[in-house]
Design a protein around this motif. Structure first.
Motif, short mmCIF file in Angstrom:
data_model
loop_
_atom_site.label_atom_id
_atom_site.label_comp_id
_atom_site.label_asym_id
_atom_site.label_seq_id
_atom_site.Cartn_x
_atom_site.Cartn_y
_atom_site.Cartn_z
N ILE A 1 43.23 49.40 34.38
CA ILE A 1 44.19 50.10 33.52
C ILE A 1 43.42 50.68 32.33
O ILE A 1 42.62 49.97 31.72
CB ILE A 1 45.25 49.12 32.98
CG1 ILE A 1 46.00 48.42 34.13
CG2 ILE A 1 46.25 49.84 32.09
CD1 ILE A 1 46.99 47.36 33.65
N TYR B 1 44.43 52.65 37.95
CA TYR B 1 43.46 53.05 38.97
C TYR B 1 43.15 51.87 39.89
O TYR B 1 43.34 50.71 39.52
CB TYR B 1 42.12 53.44 38.32
CG TYR B 1 42.16 54.63 37.40
CD1 TYR B 1 41.92 55.91 37.89
CD2 TYR B 1 42.38 54.47 36.03
CE1 TYR B 1 41.92 57.01 37.05
CE2 TYR B 1 42.38 55.56 35.18
CZ TYR B 1 42.14 56.83 35.68
OH TYR B 1 42.14 57.92 34.85
N GLU B 2 42.59 52.18 41.06
CA GLU B 2 42.01 51.10 41.86
C GLU B 2 40.87 51.63 42.72
O GLU B 2 40.81 52.81 43.06
CB GLU B 2 43.05 50.35 42.69
CG GLU B 2 43.92 51.19 43.57
CD GLU B 2 45.06 50.38 44.20
OE1 GLU B 2 45.05 49.15 44.16
OE2 GLU B 2 45.97 51.02 44.76
N LYS C 1 50.36 36.45 32.62
CA LYS C 1 51.51 35.56 32.71
C LYS C 1 51.39 34.40 31.72
O LYS C 1 52.29 34.13 30.96
CB LYS C 1 51.64 34.99 34.13
CG LYS C 1 52.13 36.02 35.13
CD LYS C 1 52.50 35.37 36.44
CE LYS C 1 51.32 34.88 37.23
NZ LYS C 1 50.63 35.95 37.99
N GLU D 1 53.41 36.62 42.23
CA GLU D 1 52.42 36.78 43.30
C GLU D 1 52.38 35.65 44.33
O GLU D 1 51.32 35.06 44.57
CB GLU D 1 51.02 36.96 42.70
CG GLU D 1 50.94 38.08 41.68
CD GLU D 1 49.59 38.14 41.01
OE1 GLU D 1 48.80 38.97 41.43
OE2 GLU D 1 49.34 37.33 40.10
N ARG E 1 52.21 51.08 43.51
CA ARG E 1 52.54 49.68 43.78
C ARG E 1 52.47 48.84 42.51
O ARG E 1 53.13 47.80 42.40
CB ARG E 1 51.62 49.10 44.87
CG ARG E 1 50.21 48.86 44.44
CD ARG E 1 49.39 48.11 45.49
NE ARG E 1 48.05 47.89 44.98
CZ ARG E 1 47.67 46.80 44.33
NH1 ARG E 1 48.50 45.80 44.16
NH2 ARG E 1 46.44 46.69 43.86
N CYS E 2 51.69 49.31 41.53
CA CYS E 2 51.54 48.55 40.29
C CYS E 2 52.91 48.27 39.63
O CYS E 2 53.07 47.30 38.90
CB CYS E 2 50.64 49.30 39.31
SG CYS E 2 49.23 50.09 40.09
N CYS F 1 54.85 44.71 39.65
CA CYS F 1 54.53 43.57 38.76
C CYS F 1 54.32 43.98 37.30
O CYS F 1 54.71 43.24 36.40
CB CYS F 1 53.29 42.86 39.27
SG CYS F 1 53.40 42.40 41.01
N HIS F 2 53.69 45.14 37.08
CA HIS F 2 53.52 45.62 35.69
C HIS F 2 54.80 46.37 35.32
O HIS F 2 54.79 47.58 35.10
CB HIS F 2 52.28 46.52 35.59
CG HIS F 2 51.01 45.79 35.84
ND1 HIS F 2 50.18 45.36 34.83
CD2 HIS F 2 50.43 45.36 37.00
CE1 HIS F 2 49.14 44.72 35.35
NE2 HIS F 2 49.28 44.70 36.67
N ARG G 1 48.88 33.64 44.08
CA ARG G 1 48.83 32.64 43.02
C ARG G 1 49.72 31.47 43.42
O ARG G 1 50.84 31.69 43.88
CB ARG G 1 49.37 33.21 41.70
CG ARG G 1 48.44 34.15 40.93
CD ARG G 1 47.26 33.48 40.23
NE ARG G 1 47.53 32.28 39.47
CZ ARG G 1 47.75 32.26 38.16
NH1 ARG G 1 47.75 33.36 37.46
NH2 ARG G 1 47.95 31.14 37.52
N PHE H 1 39.19 38.83 35.09
CA PHE H 1 39.73 39.97 34.36
C PHE H 1 38.74 40.33 33.27
O PHE H 1 38.10 39.44 32.70
CB PHE H 1 41.11 39.62 33.78
CG PHE H 1 42.15 39.49 34.85
CD1 PHE H 1 42.67 40.62 35.46
CD2 PHE H 1 42.56 38.24 35.30
CE1 PHE H 1 43.60 40.52 36.48
CE2 PHE H 1 43.50 38.13 36.33
CZ PHE H 1 44.01 39.27 36.92
N PRO I 1 49.86 46.05 30.35
CA PRO I 1 49.20 44.83 30.85
C PRO I 1 50.18 43.66 30.87
O PRO I 1 51.15 43.64 30.11
CB PRO I 1 48.09 44.60 29.82
CG PRO I 1 48.50 45.30 28.59
CD PRO I 1 49.35 46.46 29.03
N ILE I 2 49.93 42.70 31.77
CA ILE I 2 50.74 41.47 31.85
C ILE I 2 49.76 40.32 32.03
O ILE I 2 48.93 40.40 32.90
CB ILE I 2 51.69 41.48 33.07
CG1 ILE I 2 50.97 41.99 34.33
CG2 ILE I 2 52.92 42.29 32.84
CD1 ILE I 2 51.75 41.79 35.62
N PHE J 1 41.23 47.63 30.81
CA PHE J 1 41.30 46.30 31.41
C PHE J 1 41.02 46.46 32.89
O PHE J 1 41.44 47.45 33.49
CB PHE J 1 42.72 45.72 31.28
CG PHE J 1 43.17 45.43 29.89
CD1 PHE J 1 42.68 44.33 29.20
CD2 PHE J 1 44.10 46.24 29.26
CE1 PHE J 1 43.12 44.04 27.91
CE2 PHE J 1 44.55 45.96 27.98
CZ PHE J 1 44.06 44.86 27.29
#
Ligand code: HEC
Length: 490
Positions: free
Chosen positions: A134, A146-147, A199, A478, A186-187, A190-191, A482, A87, A196-197, A102
């Motif tokens: 982000i 974005y991706e 964990k 995840e 899709r973000c 989880c977000h 993860r 990251f 931002p996250i 980020f």
């Protein structure tokens, strides 16, 4: 007409070789309108379109202070599969803690002359996720998402939406059965709160590289991977930047306006339910600890605010053995740090503070609602369901209390009793938390650990089973990518 054809040919050839300015597309395939974030500005002004993390760094590092961080996706003690996430943050030169951008990218094991080498996963495979990013939009007052996605022969940047789209995607979370999720981006899986996250936000950041505990690698490393490892920063810095990113979002008047457009139920949701989670643990790694320090948020939730409770390492390890815990991919019975526990998300707590600031709740109501459920339970379904009794009006309390009276569950009765008892003030709560803390410390240090340990296992499971983990577009823990918690051995 002819000149148009020439331009078109030039564009498609140039796009393939990444030679000209970037076109950022929407998910529908159209050209995205101008966005007011520094990533959009830098990318559209660049004379070549960054096709991977190195070329993006080359564009952004001219203007920003770049920092890199790394986490072991399958656990610190399972580096064998070469799966790590980098990251990165980008901050203006004089504003270190306040990152504007980020991003994340990933590693894999590459086959270099028959040898497995950890390398950046920066190909062009069709559909491959190369970079996710982000950026803070100064005009909107919230984040853009974005991706960069592989297309086979080149990589394409996409704008997927913003924090507002995420809030809208998640507006029915916990409020409809079966759960309904929007599909804007899709973000949002989880977000969940739109920002931002991280964990493992609190020290010691279990699976992250920290100065005190660098990660270990078992494979050879590619040059580009090594180059990054040599300049990697400690996770505490990322944590501070992520916290300030969450804070910036929550404090933004325009973001607050988005939230105020939702129903009162949706606004009060972080108080009754858990939207995001973070992960805490003992401070010292297992191999260095002589005792275990149990994070207090694991035992008492977010409002107890006391020091960790110290327990015997031997008794803790006996329970790990008794419950047959083990990581699915290694022989290890526990994470790098003991008592790895999900806790209520930091962003939820910031949201509750905003609810208080705008006068929707006061301290007593916060504590009444929180402590109506059994102390230390995460993802408490019963409390979360009571949210549906909230009437859609600014002064929701009288109607809510009225609706509670018709409920027969123990939790609803307990909440009604609390809310109608004016003697039960925040300072009375503080006093009973003090008593609870003394009793719990005595019980745990005397070795009576099992109920708390079982609650830890239940809380881990509760995250996987809760509505936040039912979004088909993604889950904050995840699974499959993860590997965080040890599980019961079969
Ligand atoms: C499957 C869940 C999931 C989805 C879907 C997801 N992310 Fe994330 N993302 C995470 C997690 C979790 C982290 C933090 C790393 C950690 O704690 O392991 C993260 C971190 C990030 C970060 C670094 C800043 C931060 O939040 O810590 C960026 C940037 C990011 N994601 C961008 C995106 C974008 C853009 C999308 C959508 C295109 C997206 N993510 C979709 C789970 C997800």
């Amino acid at each position: 007409m002819k000149s148009q054809i020439v331009v078109f040919l030039f564009l498609s050839a140039a796009q393939c070789f990444g030679q000209i300015n970037c076109t950022i597309l929407t998910s529908q395939g159209g050209k995205v309108p101008v966005q007011n974030d520094n990533f959009f500005k830098a990318l559209t002004a660049a004379n070549t379109c960054p096709q991977n993390i190195d070329s993006l760094n080359a564009v952004l590092d001219r203007q920003f202070v770049n920092r890199k961080f790394i986490v072991a996706n399958r656990g610190r003690n399972n580096p064998r599969m070469g799966s790590f996430s980098f990251f990165e943050s980008f901050a203006a030169r004089n504003r270190n803690a306040d990152a504007d951008i980020f991003l994340g990218h990933f590693t894999h094991l590459a086959n270099v002359s028959g040898k497995a080498v950890i390398d950046l996963d920066q190909g062009m495979k069709k559909g491959q996720l190369i970079i996710e990013l982000i950026a803070w939009d100064h005009a909107k007052g919230y984040y853009n998402f974005y991706e960069l996605i592989g297309q086979g022969t080149f990589n394409q940047w996409f704008y997927r939406g913003d924090s507002k789209d995420i809030i809208l995607d998640n507006q029915n979370l916990y409020l409809s059965q079966p759960p309904q999720f929007g599909k804007r981006l899709r973000c949002s899986g989880c977000h969940i709160s739109g920002g931002p996250i991280m964990k493992e936000l609190t020290y010691p950041h279990n699976d992250w590289w920290t100065k005190a505990r660098p990660l270990i690698f078992e494979n050879a490393q590619s040059e580009s991977f090594l180059k990054r490892i040599q300049v990697v920063d400690s996770a505490e810095i990322f944590s501070a930047q992520v916290r300030s990113g969450m804070q910036k979002l929550e404090a933004s008047p325009r973001f607050q306006m988005v939230k105020k457009s939702l129903s009162i139920q949706a606004q009060l949701r972080p108080l009754f339910c858990d939207l995001e989670i973070n992960i805490q643990s003992d401070v010292l790694p297992m191999d260095k600890a002589t005792q275990i320090q149990v994070p207090i948020a694991s035992l008492g939730g977010p409002f107890t605010g006391r020091a960790p409770i110290v327990i015997s390492k031997g008794s803790y390890q006996a329970l790990v053995r008794k419950y047959g815990l083990q990581f699915p991919e290694t022989k290890y019975h526990d994470a790098d740090h003991a008592w790895l526990t999900p806790v209520k998300g930091h962003s939820d707590l910031l949201a509750i503070a905003s609810l208080k600031a705008i006068g929707l709740v006061d301290d007593k109501t916060i504590l009444d609602i929180h402590f109506a459920a059994q102390i230390g339970t995460l993802m408490n379904k019963e409390r979360c369901q009571l949210l549906k009794l909230v009437p859609n009006t600014q002064s929701w309390l009288p109607g809510f209390v009225q609706n509670l009276k018709a409920q027969s569950s123990i939790l609803a009765k307990s909440l009604l009793q609390r809310m109608t008892n004016s003697m039960l003030t925040p300072s009375v709560y503080q006093k009973s938390i003090d008593d609870w803390y003394i009793q719990t410390s005595q019980k745990l240090s005397a070795g009576d650990l099992e109920p708390a340990f079982k609650q830890l296992l239940l809380n881990r499971r509760s995250v996987f089973e809760s509505d936040i983990s039912k979004n088909p577009m993604g889950q904050i823990l995840e699974p499959g990518f993860r590997v965080i918690f040890p599980v019961k051995r079969l």
